[in-house]
Design an enzyme around this catalytic site. Structure first.
Site, mmCIF file in Angstrom:
data_model
loop_
_atom_site.group_PDB
_atom_site.id
_atom_site.type_symbol
_atom_site.label_atom_id
_atom_site.label_comp_id
_atom_site.label_asym_id
_atom_site.label_seq_id
_atom_site.Cartn_x
_atom_site.Cartn_y
_atom_site.Cartn_z
ATOM 1 N N GLY A 106 0.790 -1.274 -0.020
ATOM 2 C CA GLY A 106 -0.159 -0.036 0.099
ATOM 3 C C GLY A 106 0.820 1.129 0.211
ATOM 4 N N CYS A 107 0.023 2.322 -0.251
ATOM 5 C CA CYS A 107 0.819 3.511 -0.290
ATOM 6 C C CYS A 107 1.480 4.248 1.171
ATOM 7 C CB CYS A 107 -0.036 4.899 -0.953
ATOM 8 S SG CYS A 107 -0.562 4.522 -2.440
ATOM 9 N N GLY A 108 0.909 3.802 2.366
ATOM 10 C CA GLY A 108 1.441 4.092 3.301
ATOM 11 C C GLY A 108 2.732 3.147 3.925
ATOM 12 N N ARG A 178 4.199 2.496 -4.887
ATOM 13 C CA ARG A 178 5.375 3.293 -5.379
ATOM 14 C C ARG A 178 6.675 3.024 -4.615
ATOM 15 N NH1 ARG A 178 2.173 6.464 -1.970
ATOM 16 N NH2 ARG A 178 3.023 7.619 -0.659
#
Length: 281
Positions: A106-108, A178
């Site tokens: 995930g992004c976090g 990312r």
């Protein structure tokens, strides 16, 4: 339980593709270190809208507690960026249950925040005179990324990252997160002995503190994002002397930090739209 919400936005100065400087609001990212029964558990990155709910949800989702009755109190203090959780009967085998942490896609990725922040003073990037970018070069980079054949274009649900030298694309990778994509590029640079001082890093993801720090550890002083920037990403880039571009697509962009590395070639202002009296437009 406290109700320690925090301001969600921060105002900064940016420069756009027309060479104009103006004010803009960015998300106010901040760290929140969670202590359970006085033992440090994890640092989460958050905007702080409902930090107590965030901590409670984290504990439940990590299966560290099984019900609300297990929690006696949650106290958030933004002066020290900490959340103190007090349980009624303790958490059995807390050390063994948290010893093996799996970083999700995930992004976090807040669990790495503390380690990265301790290394800020060890980062040394080239001076502005030795690592610069022209607006025309940025435009060619963005055109290259626009034409890049990608999984995102066909299926969505992924982030892409790229490494440029000037307007030459050296490496492009996509992944479900990312952080995975930037780590892949870092590994490629390390394997091939590629240094970052004269490179530009591109990402489709937003520029959080972690993404900015990872680019800095790669030695890359210029970062471009199709997305925006958070407050801590902005603060770190300013401290490290990095240049950040966000909302970058086609010929449009916002330069958030590091104007001294940027050779602007402002686009002409668009013509004003004339409104004819009596028309419906």
């Amino acid at each position: 339980m406290t109700a320690a919400s925090a301001p969600m936005l921060r105002e900064i100065q940016i420069q756009d593709e027309y060479g104009q400087r103006r004010s803009l609001h960015i998300p106010a990212e901040r760290p929140l270190t969670v202590f359970v029964d006085k033992r440090e558990l994890v640092t989460l990155m958050t905007l702080g809208a409902a930090p107590e709910m965030l901590v409670l949800g984290y504990l439940l989702n990590q299966r560290l507690v099984s019900s609300l009755e297990d929690i006696e109190s949650i106290t958030v203090d933004w002066d020290v960026h900490a959340a103190a959780v007090k349980t009624r009967h303790g958490i059995d085998d807390l050390d063994s249950r948290t010893a093996k942490r799996v970083v999700t896609t995930g992004c976090g990725q807040g669990t790495v925040f503390g380690d990265l922040m301790q290394q800020v003073d060890a980062v040394h990037l080239p001076a502005a005179d030795n690592a610069r970018i022209r607006q025309s070069t940025l435009a060619r980079m963005l055109d290259t990324m626009r034409q890049q054949d990608s999984i995102h274009r066909k299926a969505g649900s992924v982030h892409g990252c790229a490494l440029f030298e000037g307007d030459q694309l050296l490496m492009f990778v996509e992944d479900v997160g990312r952080h995975n994509a930037i780590d892949t590029i870092a590994g490629w640079m390390w394997l091939h002995g590629v240094t970052g001082g004269n490179k530009t890093f591109y990402t489709t993801g937003r520029l959080t503190s972690e993404m900015v720090m990872k680019a800095a550890h790669m030695g890359v002083p210029i970062v471009v994002s199709r997305n925006g920037v958070t407050q801590m990403g902005h603060d770190l880039a300013s401290k490290l002397g990095m240049t950040l571009f966000g909302r970058a697509a086609n010929k449009h962009f916002l330069c958030y930090t590091g104007f001294d590395r940027f050779d602007a070639e402002p686009l002409p202002q668009p013509a004003a739209v004339r409104v004819v009296a009596g028309s419906d437009t």
